[in-house]
Write a protein that holds these residues in place. Structure first.
Motif, PDB file in Angstrom:
ATOM      1  N   ARG A   1       0.834  -1.199   0.000  1.00  0.00           N
ATOM      2  CA  ARG A   1       0.000   0.000   0.000  1.00  0.00           C
ATOM      3  C   ARG A   1       0.874   1.256   0.000  1.00  0.00           C
ATOM      4  NH1 ARG A   1      -2.681  -3.171   4.033  1.00  0.00           N
ATOM      5  NH2 ARG A   1      -1.549  -1.967   5.586  1.00  0.00           N
ATOM      6  N   ASP A   2       2.189   1.058  -0.144  1.00  0.00           N
ATOM      7  CA  ASP A   2       3.141   2.163  -0.113  1.00  0.00           C
ATOM      8  C   ASP A   2       3.050   2.956  -1.419  1.00  0.00           C
ATOM      9  OD1 ASP A   2       5.251   3.905   0.105  1.00  0.00           O
ATOM     10  OD2 ASP A   2       6.662   2.410   0.879  1.00  0.00           O
ATOM     11  N   LEU A   3       2.601   4.190  -1.320  1.00  0.00           N
ATOM     12  CA  LEU A   3       2.439   5.017  -2.518  1.00  0.00           C
ATOM     13  C   LEU A   3       3.763   5.276  -3.229  1.00  0.00           C
ATOM     14  CD1 LEU A   3      -0.134   7.612  -1.126  1.00  0.00           C
ATOM     15  CD2 LEU A   3      -0.564   5.930  -2.907  1.00  0.00           C
ATOM     16  N   ASP A   4       4.861   5.293  -2.481  1.00  0.00           N
ATOM     17  CA  ASP A   4       6.165   5.546  -3.078  1.00  0.00           C
ATOM     18  C   ASP A   4       6.647   4.387  -3.941  1.00  0.00           C
ATOM     19  OD1 ASP A   4       6.333   8.055  -1.898  1.00  0.00           O
ATOM     20  OD2 ASP A   4       7.248   7.262  -0.062  1.00  0.00           O
ATOM     21  N   LYS A   5       6.020   3.216  -3.785  1.00  0.00           N
ATOM     22  CA  LYS A   5       6.413   2.056  -4.588  1.00  0.00           C
ATOM     23  C   LYS A   5       5.514   1.870  -5.808  1.00  0.00           C
ATOM     24  CE  LYS A   5       8.425  -0.497  -0.710  1.00  0.00           C
ATOM     25  NZ  LYS A   5       8.360  -1.732   0.112  1.00  0.00           N
ATOM     26  N   MET A   6       4.534   2.756  -5.957  1.00  0.00           N
ATOM     27  CA  MET A   6       3.642   2.668  -7.105  1.00  0.00           C
ATOM     28  C   MET A   6       4.054   3.708  -8.149  1.00  0.00           C
ATOM     29  SD  MET A   6      -0.023   2.030  -5.226  1.00  0.00           S
ATOM     30  CE  MET A   6      -0.137   0.941  -3.810  1.00  0.00           C
ATOM     31  N   GLY A   7       3.134   4.131  -8.982  1.00  0.00           N
ATOM     32  CA  GLY A   7       3.419   5.157  -9.978  1.00  0.00           C
ATOM     33  C   GLY A   7       3.298   4.654 -11.394  1.00  0.00           C
ATOM     34  N   GLY A   8       2.657   5.481 -12.227  1.00  0.00           N
ATOM     35  CA  GLY A   8       2.557   5.180 -13.642  1.00  0.00           C
ATOM     36  C   GLY A   8       1.720   3.972 -13.992  1.00  0.00           C
ATOM     37  N   LEU A   9       0.735   3.622 -13.145  1.00  0.00           N
ATOM     38  CA  LEU A   9      -0.036   2.392 -13.355  1.00  0.00           C
ATOM     39  C   LEU A   9      -1.198   2.560 -14.329  1.00  0.00           C
ATOM     40  CD1 LEU A   9      -0.232   0.954  -9.711  1.00  0.00           C
ATOM     41  CD2 LEU A   9       1.510   0.569 -11.466  1.00  0.00           C
ATOM     42  N   PHE A  10      -1.498   3.796 -14.721  1.00  0.00           N
ATOM     43  CA  PHE A  10      -2.663   4.014 -15.584  1.00  0.00           C
ATOM     44  C   PHE A  10      -2.592   3.218 -16.898  1.00  0.00           C
ATOM     45  CE2 PHE A  10      -6.172   7.313 -15.792  1.00  0.00           C
ATOM     46  CZ  PHE A  10      -6.889   6.616 -16.754  1.00  0.00           C
TER      47      PHE A  10
ATOM     48  N   PRO B   1       6.417   8.353 -13.692  1.00  0.00           N
ATOM     49  CA  PRO B   1       7.130   7.235 -14.343  1.00  0.00           C
ATOM     50  C   PRO B   1       6.666   5.889 -13.792  1.00  0.00           C
ATOM     51  CG  PRO B   1       8.556   8.359 -12.770  1.00  0.00           C
ATOM     52  CD  PRO B   1       7.318   9.196 -12.888  1.00  0.00           C
ATOM     53  N   LEU B   2       6.611   4.916 -14.653  1.00  0.00           N
ATOM     54  CA  LEU B   2       6.169   3.577 -14.262  1.00  0.00           C
ATOM     55  C   LEU B   2       7.240   2.885 -13.444  1.00  0.00           C
ATOM     56  CD1 LEU B   2       4.270   1.095 -14.475  1.00  0.00           C
ATOM     57  CD2 LEU B   2       5.451   0.529 -16.613  1.00  0.00           C
ATOM     58  N   ASN B   3       6.836   2.325 -12.325  1.00  0.00           N
ATOM     59  CA  ASN B   3       7.734   1.465 -11.553  1.00  0.00           C
ATOM     60  C   ASN B   3       7.887   0.156 -12.319  1.00  0.00           C
ATOM     61  OD1 ASN B   3       8.953  -0.286  -9.717  1.00  0.00           O
ATOM     62  ND2 ASN B   3       7.874   0.574  -7.950  1.00  0.00           N
ATOM     63  N   GLU B   4       9.102  -0.111 -12.784  1.00  0.00           N
ATOM     64  CA  GLU B   4       9.335  -1.260 -13.660  1.00  0.00           C
ATOM     65  C   GLU B   4       9.013  -2.590 -12.984  1.00  0.00           C
ATOM     66  OE1 GLU B   4       9.921  -1.055 -16.802  1.00  0.00           O
ATOM     67  OE2 GLU B   4       9.993   1.129 -16.714  1.00  0.00           O
TER      68      GLU B   4
ATOM     69  N   TRP C   1       6.327  -3.474 -11.795  1.00  0.00           N
ATOM     70  CA  TRP C   1       4.963  -3.906 -12.097  1.00  0.00           C
ATOM     71  C   TRP C   1       4.740  -4.189 -13.575  1.00  0.00           C
ATOM     72  CZ3 TRP C   1       4.409  -4.939  -7.482  1.00  0.00           C
ATOM     73  CH2 TRP C   1       4.647  -4.028  -6.453  1.00  0.00           C
ATOM     74  N   GLN C   2       5.746  -3.950 -14.396  1.00  0.00           N
ATOM     75  CA  GLN C   2       5.600  -4.177 -15.830  1.00  0.00           C
ATOM     76  C   GLN C   2       5.299  -5.651 -16.121  1.00  0.00           C
ATOM     77  OE1 GLN C   2       6.018  -1.622 -18.399  1.00  0.00           O
ATOM     78  NE2 GLN C   2       4.883  -3.224 -19.451  1.00  0.00           N
ATOM     79  N   GLY C   3       4.148  -5.888 -16.765  1.00  0.00           N
ATOM     80  CA  GLY C   3       3.769  -7.250 -17.117  1.00  0.00           C
ATOM     81  C   GLY C   3       3.246  -8.086 -15.976  1.00  0.00           C
ATOM     82  N   LYS C   4       3.098  -7.490 -14.781  1.00  0.00           N
ATOM     83  CA  LYS C   4       2.668  -8.268 -13.617  1.00  0.00           C
ATOM     84  C   LYS C   4       1.276  -7.886 -13.109  1.00  0.00           C
ATOM     85  CE  LYS C   4       7.365  -9.098 -11.911  1.00  0.00           C
ATOM     86  NZ  LYS C   4       8.302  -8.930 -10.775  1.00  0.00           N
ATOM     87  N   LEU C   5       0.728  -6.789 -13.603  1.00  0.00           N
ATOM     88  CA  LEU C   5      -0.567  -6.322 -13.126  1.00  0.00           C
ATOM     89  C   LEU C   5      -1.662  -6.654 -14.128  1.00  0.00           C
ATOM     90  CD1 LEU C   5       0.265  -2.833 -11.586  1.00  0.00           C
ATOM     91  CD2 LEU C   5       0.289  -5.074 -10.506  1.00  0.00           C
ATOM     92  N   THR C   6      -2.775  -7.142 -13.623  1.00  0.00           N
ATOM     93  CA  THR C   6      -3.914  -7.469 -14.473  1.00  0.00           C
ATOM     94  C   THR C   6      -5.032  -6.471 -14.227  1.00  0.00           C
ATOM     95  OG1 THR C   6      -4.770  -8.981 -12.772  1.00  0.00           O
ATOM     96  CG2 THR C   6      -3.371  -9.923 -14.511  1.00  0.00           C
TER      97      THR C   6
END
Length: 518
Positions: free
Chosen positions: A390-399, A468-471, A473-478
Motif C-alpha cells: 500500500r506504499d504510494l512511493d512504490k507505485m506510480g505510472g499504473l494508468f 514514471p512507471l515502476n518497472e 509492475w511491468q507485465g505483472k498487473l492485471t
C-alpha cells in the motif's frame, strides 16, 4: 403477503443473522457454495428494503414513524421490542443493505475459513440495522454492542497479515490484533457512559420507549435522584455525546480509526467506513438533539470546534500519509467532520431554515460518504491484491497498465473530493450553506480542510497512476475482474445519480428533519 407487510422491518433485521446461522450447516470445504449462499442471503434484506422504500410514502405515519412493530420484551423494566422507520433511518437502512452484499461480493477471494467470515459479516449487518431501526433505548444499546463483536474478529482474524506493534516493556503483538483491541476498547469505553445514561433515563421516565421519551424527557424538571434536572441532563448529554463522538469519530477521539482501517480486510474497511462510522452520527441525530435540545444548544459551539478540527487535521493527516489505505482512512475523519459541523449548526439554531439545510446536508453527507468511502477502500484493496503493498512511493505510472482501474479510481476520488456533478458536492455544499450563517468562523476555517482535501486526493491519484512507471509492475498487473467491476458498478451509478438528481433521497430526508426538528 400480509405477514411480510406487517413484519417487514423484523424480516429486514433478522434475515442476515438467521442466514449466518444457516451457513454453519454448509460443508466448510465447499467454499464456492458458502460464498454464493452468503451473497444470496445478503440480497434478501436489500430486496425487502426496496419494498419498504416503495411503500414508505403510503404507509400510515404514527408519531413520525412508519411500519412500526411493538411487542413486550422486558416487562419488568417496561422495555419493548419496538422498531420503526422515518426518513432518517430509512436512508441508513438502504445504505446498509446496499453495502453489505457488495462487501460480501468483494470478499469472494477470502480463503481462510470463509464460512465463519461470512457468518460474522451477516451478524454485523444485523447489528447495524438494529441500531437504525430501534425505537427503544435498551434495544438500541443491545444492537449497538452486537455490531462490535463481529468487527473485532473480522479485523483480528482476517486483517492484514503483515507487521507487529511494540508495546510497553518490549512486548510485541501483531498489528491487526493491536488495531482490533484498540477498536474494541475505544468503543466500549464510550459505551459504558452510554449504558449508565440510558439506565438513568429509564429509571427516571419509567420507560425506554423513544417515542414517549421524545415527549417527556426534555420537559423533566425539579430534583431527580438528589440532583437538579439540569445537572442530570447535562451529565447524560455528555455521556451520549462522547459515546457517539468516539464512533464518528470526532477529533481527538479518532486515533483508533486509522489503525482499524489499515489492518481490516478490504470488505471490513468498506463496512467500517460505509456504515459503522455512521452509527455515531445517527446517534447524535436520533438521540442527542431530540432528547437534549437545551444542552445541545449550549454546547453546540464546542461540537462545532471539534468538527472543524476534524476537518482540518483529518485533511492534513491524510496528506502526510504514504500508506494508501491510511490516507483514505484519515479522509473519513475529514469528511465526517462536515457531518458533525452540520449537526452542531442544527443544535445551535434548531427550527431555522439554515439549521434545516445543514441537517439535510449532514444526513445526505452520511449517505454519500458511505458510498464513496466504500468505493475508495475497495479500490485500495484491488491494487493491494495485485501489488501486495500500500506504499504510494512504490507505485506510480499504473494508468497504462490498468486503464479501467485508473478511470474508476479518478471518478471515485472526484466524488470523494466533492466535484460538482458528483454526490459529494451536493451534501458538503448544503452543510456549508446551512452552517455559514450560524458558525461563520468555524465554517470559514473548515474551508482550509476542504483545500487540503483536494491536495491529498490529487496526491493519491498522482502517486498511483501518474508519473514514471515502476518497472517492478511491468507485465505483472492485471486489469479489474468482472466480479470487481460488479462491486463498483452500483457505487458509481449512485455517485453520479446523487450528483445530478439528489431529490429522490433528499425529499425523504427532509421530511424526517422537519418532523423531528422543524
Amino acid at each position: 403477503m400480509d405477514f411480510i407487510s406487517n413484519h417487514l422491518l423484523s424480516l429486514i433485521l433478522f434475515t442476515p443473522i438467521v442466514g449466518g446461522l444457516a451457513l454453519m450447516f454448509l460443508p466448510a470445504e465447499n467454499k464456492v457454495l458458502v460464498r454464493r449462499v452468503a451473497l444470496g442471503i445478503s440480497l434478501i434484506p436489500l430486496l425487502l428494503t426496496l419494498i419498504l422504500w416503495a411503500g414508505f410514502g403510503d404507509a400510515p405515519e404514527v408519531e413520525g414513524f412508519r411500519f412500526q412493530e411493538q411487542v413486550e420484551w422486558y416487562a419488568a423494566i417496561n422495555s419493548t421490542y419496538h422498531v420503526g422507520v422515518d426518513g432518517l433511518s430509512l436512508s441508513m437502512v438502504l445504505l446498509t443493505t446496499l453495502l453489505a452484499p457488495l462487501a460480501i461480493l468483494a470478499s469472494f477471494n477470502v480463503e481462510q475459513n470463509p464460512k465463519a467470515y461470512m457468518a460474522l459479516f451477516l451478524a454485523l449487518e444485523t447489528g447495524m440495522l438494529g441500531v437504525f431501526l430501534s425505537l427503544d433505548l435498551l434495544l438500541f444499546f443491545v444492537f449497538w454492542e452486537i455490531g462490535l463483536v463481529p468487527m473485532y474478529f473480522l479485523i483480528d482474524q482476517w486483517g492484514s497479515a503483515k507487521g507487529d506493534r511494540e508495546l510497553w516493556g518490549g512486548m510485541k503483538v501483531s498489528s491487526r490484533r493491536y488495531a482490533a483491541f484498540k477498536f474494541m476498547i475505544y468503543t466500549m469505553a464510550g459505551s459504558l457512559g452510554l449504558l449508565l445514561a440510558i439506565q438513568m433515563l429509564g429509571v427516571v421516565s419509567g420507560t425506554f420507549d423513544l417515542v414517549a421519551l421524545f415527549e417527556s424527557w426534555p420537559t423533566v424538571s425539579g430534583t431527580i435522584l438528589g440532583f437538579s434536572a439540569s445537572q442530570l441532563k447535562t451529565a447524560a448529554f455528555w455521556a451520549f455525546a462522547i459515546a457517539f463522538a468516539i464512533k464518528v469519530p470526532v477529533w481527538p477521539f479518532h486515533t483508533w480509526l486509522p489503525d482499524a482501517h489499515t489492518e481490516a480486510p478490504t470488505a471490513g474497511s468498506m463496512i467500517l467506513a460505509g456504515v459503522l462510522l455512521k452509527l455515531g452520527a445517527y446517534g447524535f441525530l436520533r438521540l442527542v438533539l431530540p432528547l437534549y435540545p437545551e444542552q445541545a444548544h449550549e454546547y453546540a459551539g464546542a461540537l462545532a470546534f471539534l468538527a472543524t478540527m476534524a476537518i482540518i487535521f483529518g485533511a492534513f493527516a491524510a496528506f502526510g500519509q504514504t500508506d494508501f489505505k491510511r490516507l483514505v482512512a484519515y479522509s473519513s475523519v475529514n469528511h465526517m467532520g462536515f457531518v458533525v459541523l452540520g449537526i452542531a449548526a442544527a443544535a445551535y439554531a434548531a427550527g431555522t431554515e439554515s439549521a434545516t439545510i445543514a441537517l439535510n446536508g449532514a444526513v445526505l453527507q452520511i449517505f454519500n460518504h458511505g458510498i464513496s468511502a466504500a468505493g475508495m477502500f475497495f479500490l485500495v484493496g484491488v491494487i493491494y491484491d495485485r501489488t501486495h503493498t500500500r506504499d504510494l512511493d512504490k507505485m506510480g505510472g499504473l494508468f497504462p497498465l490498468m486503464p479501467v482501474y485508473g478511470a474508476l479510481l479518478i471518478f471515485t476520488s472526484m466524488a470523494s473530493l466533492g466535484l460538482p456533478g458528483l454526490n459529494g458536492f451536493v451534501s458538503e455544499f448544503l452543510v456549508v450553506r446551512g452552517a455559514w450563517p450560524i458558525f461563520t468562523a468555524y465554517t470559514a476555517l473548515s474551508m482550509l480542510g476542504l483545500l487540503f482535501t483536494g491536495a491529498y486526493i490529487l496526491k493519491g491519484i498522482s502517486k498511483t497512476l501518474q508519473g514514471p512507471l515502476n518497472e517492478a509492475w511491468q507485465g505483472k498487473l492485471t486489469e479489474m475482474s468482472r466480479r470487481e467491476l460488479l462491486v463498483m458498478a452500483p457505487l458509481v451509478v449512485l455517485m453520479l445519480w446523487l450528483g445530478f438528481w439528489p431529490a429522490w433521497l433528499l425529499n425523504v430526508i427532509n421530511q424526517a428533519m422537519v418532523t423531528l426538528f422543524g
